[in-house]
Design a protein around this motif. Structure first.
Motif, PDB file in Angstrom:
ATOM      1  N   PHE A 121       0.819  -1.303  -0.195  1.00 35.84           N
ATOM      2  CA  PHE A 121       0.011  -0.073   0.162  1.00 35.84           C
ATOM      3  C   PHE A 121       0.763   1.268   0.023  1.00 35.84           C
ATOM      4  O   PHE A 121       0.664   2.154  -0.985  1.00 35.84           O
ATOM      5  N   ARG A 122       1.721   1.202   1.025  1.00 35.27           N
ATOM      6  CA  ARG A 122       2.857   2.357   0.827  1.00 35.27           C
ATOM      7  C   ARG A 122       3.491   2.867  -0.338  1.00 35.27           C
ATOM      8  O   ARG A 122       3.663   3.550  -0.978  1.00 35.27           O
ATOM      9  N   THR A 123       4.107   1.560  -0.877  1.00 41.04           N
ATOM     10  CA  THR A 123       4.743   1.692  -2.282  1.00 41.04           C
ATOM     11  C   THR A 123       3.721   2.487  -3.349  1.00 41.04           C
ATOM     12  O   THR A 123       4.078   3.247  -4.083  1.00 41.04           O
ATOM     13  N   VAL A 124       2.475   1.811  -3.324  1.00 46.37           N
ATOM     14  CA  VAL A 124       1.571   2.261  -4.421  1.00 46.37           C
ATOM     15  C   VAL A 124       1.165   3.793  -4.244  1.00 46.37           C
ATOM     16  O   VAL A 124       1.226   4.590  -4.964  1.00 46.37           O
ATOM     17  N   VAL A 125       0.713   4.096  -3.089  1.00 47.96           N
ATOM     18  CA  VAL A 125       0.332   5.397  -2.713  1.00 47.96           C
ATOM     19  C   VAL A 125       1.334   6.610  -2.719  1.00 47.96           C
ATOM     20  O   VAL A 125       0.787   7.747  -2.901  1.00 47.96           O
ATOM     21  N   PHE A 126       2.443   6.122  -2.579  1.00 46.43           N
ATOM     22  CA  PHE A 126       3.744   7.025  -2.571  1.00 46.43           C
ATOM     23  C   PHE A 126       4.311   7.343  -4.043  1.00 46.43           C
ATOM     24  O   PHE A 126       4.825   8.475  -4.327  1.00 46.43           O
ATOM     25  N   LEU A 127       3.927   6.615  -4.939  1.00 42.80           N
ATOM     26  CA  LEU A 127       4.361   6.656  -6.327  1.00 42.80           C
ATOM     27  C   LEU A 127       4.232   7.756  -6.884  1.00 42.80           C
ATOM     28  O   LEU A 127       5.105   8.307  -7.706  1.00 42.80           O
ATOM     29  N   PRO A 128       2.993   8.422  -6.925  1.00 44.52           N
ATOM     30  CA  PRO A 128       2.680   9.766  -7.629  1.00 44.52           C
ATOM     31  C   PRO A 128       3.820  10.643  -7.155  1.00 44.52           C
ATOM     32  O   PRO A 128       4.143  11.563  -7.819  1.00 44.52           O
ATOM     33  N   GLN A 129       4.584  10.751  -5.871  1.00 46.57           N
ATOM     34  CA  GLN A 129       5.596  11.603  -5.595  1.00 46.57           C
ATOM     35  C   GLN A 129       7.146  11.417  -6.484  1.00 46.57           C
ATOM     36  O   GLN A 129       7.600  12.391  -6.429  1.00 46.57           O
ATOM     37  N   VAL A 130       7.228  10.285  -7.152  1.00 48.83           N
ATOM     38  CA  VAL A 130       8.299   9.981  -7.957  1.00 48.83           C
ATOM     39  C   VAL A 130       8.118  10.363  -9.301  1.00 48.83           C
ATOM     40  O   VAL A 130       9.156  10.434 -10.021  1.00 48.83           O
ATOM     41  N   THR A 184      -1.624  13.208  -1.417  1.00 44.80           N
ATOM     42  CA  THR A 184      -2.235  12.602  -0.425  1.00 44.80           C
ATOM     43  C   THR A 184      -1.167  11.255   0.134  1.00 44.80           C
ATOM     44  O   THR A 184      -1.410  11.123   1.269  1.00 44.80           O
ATOM     45  N   GLY A 185      -0.821  10.648  -0.693  1.00 46.92           N
ATOM     46  CA  GLY A 185      -0.100   9.486  -0.628  1.00 46.92           C
ATOM     47  C   GLY A 185       1.137   9.806   0.318  1.00 46.92           C
ATOM     48  O   GLY A 185       1.388   9.290   1.322  1.00 46.92           O
ATOM     49  N   LEU A 186       1.796  10.953   0.100  1.00 47.04           N
ATOM     50  CA  LEU A 186       3.216  11.521   1.126  1.00 47.04           C
ATOM     51  C   LEU A 186       2.593  11.498   2.306  1.00 47.04           C
ATOM     52  O   LEU A 186       3.113  11.223   3.406  1.00 47.04           O
ATOM     53  N   VAL A 209       1.598   8.304   4.165  1.00 48.18           N
ATOM     54  CA  VAL A 209       2.647   7.721   4.566  1.00 48.18           C
ATOM     55  C   VAL A 209       3.341   8.238   5.770  1.00 48.18           C
ATOM     56  O   VAL A 209       3.667   7.561   6.774  1.00 48.18           O
ATOM     57  N   PHE A 214      -8.362   3.508  -1.805  1.00 47.99           N
ATOM     58  CA  PHE A 214      -7.167   4.677  -1.916  1.00 47.99           C
ATOM     59  C   PHE A 214      -6.144   4.212  -2.734  1.00 47.99           C
ATOM     60  O   PHE A 214      -5.770   4.970  -3.590  1.00 47.99           O
ATOM     61  N   ALA A 255      -4.916   6.184  -6.024  1.00 50.46           N
ATOM     62  CA  ALA A 255      -3.414   6.538  -6.569  1.00 50.46           C
ATOM     63  C   ALA A 255      -3.119   5.843  -8.121  1.00 50.46           C
ATOM     64  O   ALA A 255      -2.385   6.636  -8.570  1.00 50.46           O
ATOM     65  N   MET A 315      16.237  11.672  -8.816  1.00 56.30           N
ATOM     66  CA  MET A 315      14.933  11.635  -9.065  1.00 56.30           C
ATOM     67  C   MET A 315      14.687  13.158  -9.302  1.00 56.30           C
ATOM     68  O   MET A 315      14.032  13.814 -10.255  1.00 56.30           O
ATOM     69  N   TYR A 342      12.822   3.543  -8.259  1.00 63.82           N
ATOM     70  CA  TYR A 342      11.848   3.582  -7.129  1.00 63.82           C
ATOM     71  C   TYR A 342      11.418   2.242  -6.448  1.00 63.82           C
ATOM     72  O   TYR A 342      11.489   1.887  -5.433  1.00 63.82           O
ATOM     73  N   GLN A 355      12.593   1.762  -2.972  1.00 65.59           N
ATOM     74  CA  GLN A 355      11.581   2.706  -2.470  1.00 65.59           C
ATOM     75  C   GLN A 355      11.875   2.935  -0.896  1.00 65.59           C
ATOM     76  O   GLN A 355      11.305   4.214  -0.571  1.00 65.59           O
TER      77      GLN A 355
END
Lengths: 289, 272
Positions: free
Chosen positions: A102-111, A167-169, A172, B18, B22, B200, B254, B258
């Protein structure tokens, strides 16, 4: 180190200091200097004192740009914080599996590069894009619109992209903070008969004050610095309805020959970011005392 | 802690909803990148059209722009990481006059947005004929990464045990040896975090290459994507394929590192 020669630390500092000083500090000072002049980028410049700063309050486009930045803060910062708090608190209460993924996925937009994000959302907002297609599919045809060509809806549409990115950032960050709260604190609250809501306000929320402060700094600064997103999705339009300070810096410095004005906006933006950081750090420190 | 089955079910629903929120835009782009090009007749592979990547690659000249991006990223990351290790070492392990003031300068630098420096950078470097060079694009970003890197590496060196340094010094090791043979090898995770973050930031940076290379000689991949977008407004499939190409390098790093991204971006924001 005991037998250290006196000049040695400075020797180690030299490369960093030289590069940082020449290409960051010096240009910052030059920006401040530029901001006191009227210059078109080519000809002679004229000293105008603080006129460029007065313009921040009198120029309607600029006032609008800073107003839009405030709206973006709502979408980049306030909304993600609200969502993040609820999601993190709920996830923290129960033992769920798959939190790592879940963390990996929701943080993805940040990168992702903002340009990539902008291209993705342009396709969602296109007249025949994902959003309108979905609305038509469920019979909400009257809600469809040209999301990026509408005076009312374009700014919120751009803001939603920020909500998606941030939101992901925030979640997390808050999850990490809540994970550090001793488990028995929650146990004790439950034994006392506290419900989920009371538990949230009495234990969870106060214990992540520091994380909230960090989340607010990161996201507000991101909202204030927004440039690529506007440049790629709307170009400030329609009209001036989505222009933001950073976009005005670019336009004025490199398109409209108002270099002094651009520098004044940039310095004002930097000052706002400094002040915000100081305030938020004060709040976070107050917690530790 | 005991949680009821109902509550747990709700948790999973939230987790999935959620995560879907994303992922949705990313899936949209991937689906578009594999969809048939408008007006194209080819049947594709099982209904998918990976050929879009090839077309986008050649039409957008992405081999050229990705190469520029790699060149800029390697330059920025290597110079910034080495300079940050050196300065972080000084701040973290040595006492010297002015260290507080100097360190606050670097902290201040972390907060300075690119918008605040890019205007004079362009006009001053144009004056000395440096615009449209690798250095015009790389040096400002090196400076930005050094601001964060100095802060980050100092934090690491401060946590390294003083006894370790003392023991090595008593054995006759020079500060240089202590740094490169003892502290840096032990501090590989910290260096790694700094490296992936700087990579990055540099890869994704937009404003600085946009301004510093007006003739496009040092156009990086994100800029090329923005221009490609302007030329292919209707070609959704090609544009989406190009976006995937630009995002892919960072996404791959990533997926492998990660923990470093998350740790660096969250802890890096927490000042003392």
């Amino acid at each position: 180190m005991r037998h250290q020669r006196r000049y040695l630390p400075y020797l180690y500092l030299t490369p960093a200091l030289l590069l940082f000083g020449t290409f960051l500090l010096y240009p910052l000072v030059r920006s401040a200097q530029f901001s006191l002049f009227s210059w078109d980028g080519l000809g002679a410049s004229e000293f105008v004192g603080f006129d460029n700063y007065v313009e921040l309050f009198t120029d309607e486009v600029l006032r609008a740009a800073f107003g839009h930045a405030l709206v973006l803060i709502l979408f980049f910062s306030v909304l993600p914080l609200g969502l993040g708090l609820v999601i993190a608190a709920i996830l923290n209460r129960g033992q769920v599996r798959g939190l790592g993924l879940f963390r990996t996925v929701v943080f993805l937009p940040q990168v992702l590069a903002m340009v990539v994000v902008a291209v993705a959302w342009r396709q969602i907002y296109a007249p025949n894009g994902t959003l309108n297609t979905a609305l038509r599919a469920v019979g909400l045809d009257e809600l469809t619109r040209t999301w990026l060509g509408d005076y009312t809806w374009t700014l919120p549409a751009v803001g939603m992209v920020g909500t998606w990115v941030q939101t992901g950032l925030v979640t997390v960050l808050l999850l990490a903070g809540m994970g550090r709260v001793p488990r028995d604190l929650f146990e004790a609250a439950r034994l006392d008969g506290a419900g989920a809501v009371r538990e949230f306000f009495a234990i969870t929320l106060p214990s992540v004050r520091g994380e909230i402060a960090v989340a607010l700094t990161l996201t507000i600064v991101a909202a204030l610095k927004t440039f690529d997103l506007v440049y790629v999705t709307t170009g400030g339009g329609p009209g001036n309805s989505t222009t933001v300070p950073a976009y005005e810096v670019f336009q004025r410095a490199f398109r409209e020959g108002a270099v002094g004005s651009a520098a004044a906006i940039a310095i004002a933006l930097t000052a706002i970011i400094f002040v915000l950081n100081v305030i938020v750090n004060r709040i976070a420190e107050g917690r530790e005392e | 802690m005991s949680t009821s089955a109902a509550e747990r079910a709700v948790n999973y629903v939230i987790l999935i909803v959620f995560a879907a929120f994303a992922l949705a835009p990313i899936v949209t782009v991937l689906a578009a990148a594999l969809s048939p090009q408008s007006g194209a007749e080819s049947a594709g592979l099982a209904g998918l059209h990976p050929g879009n990547f090839v077309d986008a690659w050649s039409e957008g000249e992405f081999s050229r722009y990705l190469r520029t991006s790699v060149l800029v990223a390697v330059t920025v990351v290597s110079v910034a990481v080495i300079a940050s290790i050196l300065s972080g070492f000084a701040f973290g392990t040595m006492r010297f006059g002015g260290s507080r003031v100097l360190f606050y300068l670097f902290l201040l630098g972390i907060m300075v947005p690119a918008e605040a420096i890019v205007v004079p950078l362009f006009y001053d470097l144009r004056e000395v004929g440096l615009t449209n060079t690798l250095w015009a694009v790389a040096l400002p970003q090196i400076a930005q990464s050094i601001a964060f890197g100095t802060y980050w590496m100092r934090a690491y060196f401060r946590t390294s045990p003083p006894s370790l340094i003392e023991a090595a010094t008593l054995d006759g090791a020079s500060p240089r040896r202590v740094l490169w043979s003892i502290l840096v090898p032990i501090g590989r995770p910290a260096v790694m975090t700094l490296t992936v973050l700087a990579f990055m930031w540099t890869w994704n940076e937009f404003l600085i290459p946009l301004v510093m290379s007006p003739n496009g000689d040092f156009r990086t991949a994100p800029l090329a994507l923005a221009i490609f977008k302007g030329q292919h407004v209707q070609a959704t499939a090609l544009l989406a394929a190009a976006a995937v190409l630009v995002a892919l390098p960072v996404v791959i790093v990533y997926l492998f590192a990660q923990r470093h991204f998350i740790r660096g971006m969250l802890e890096g924001a927490v000042r003392e």
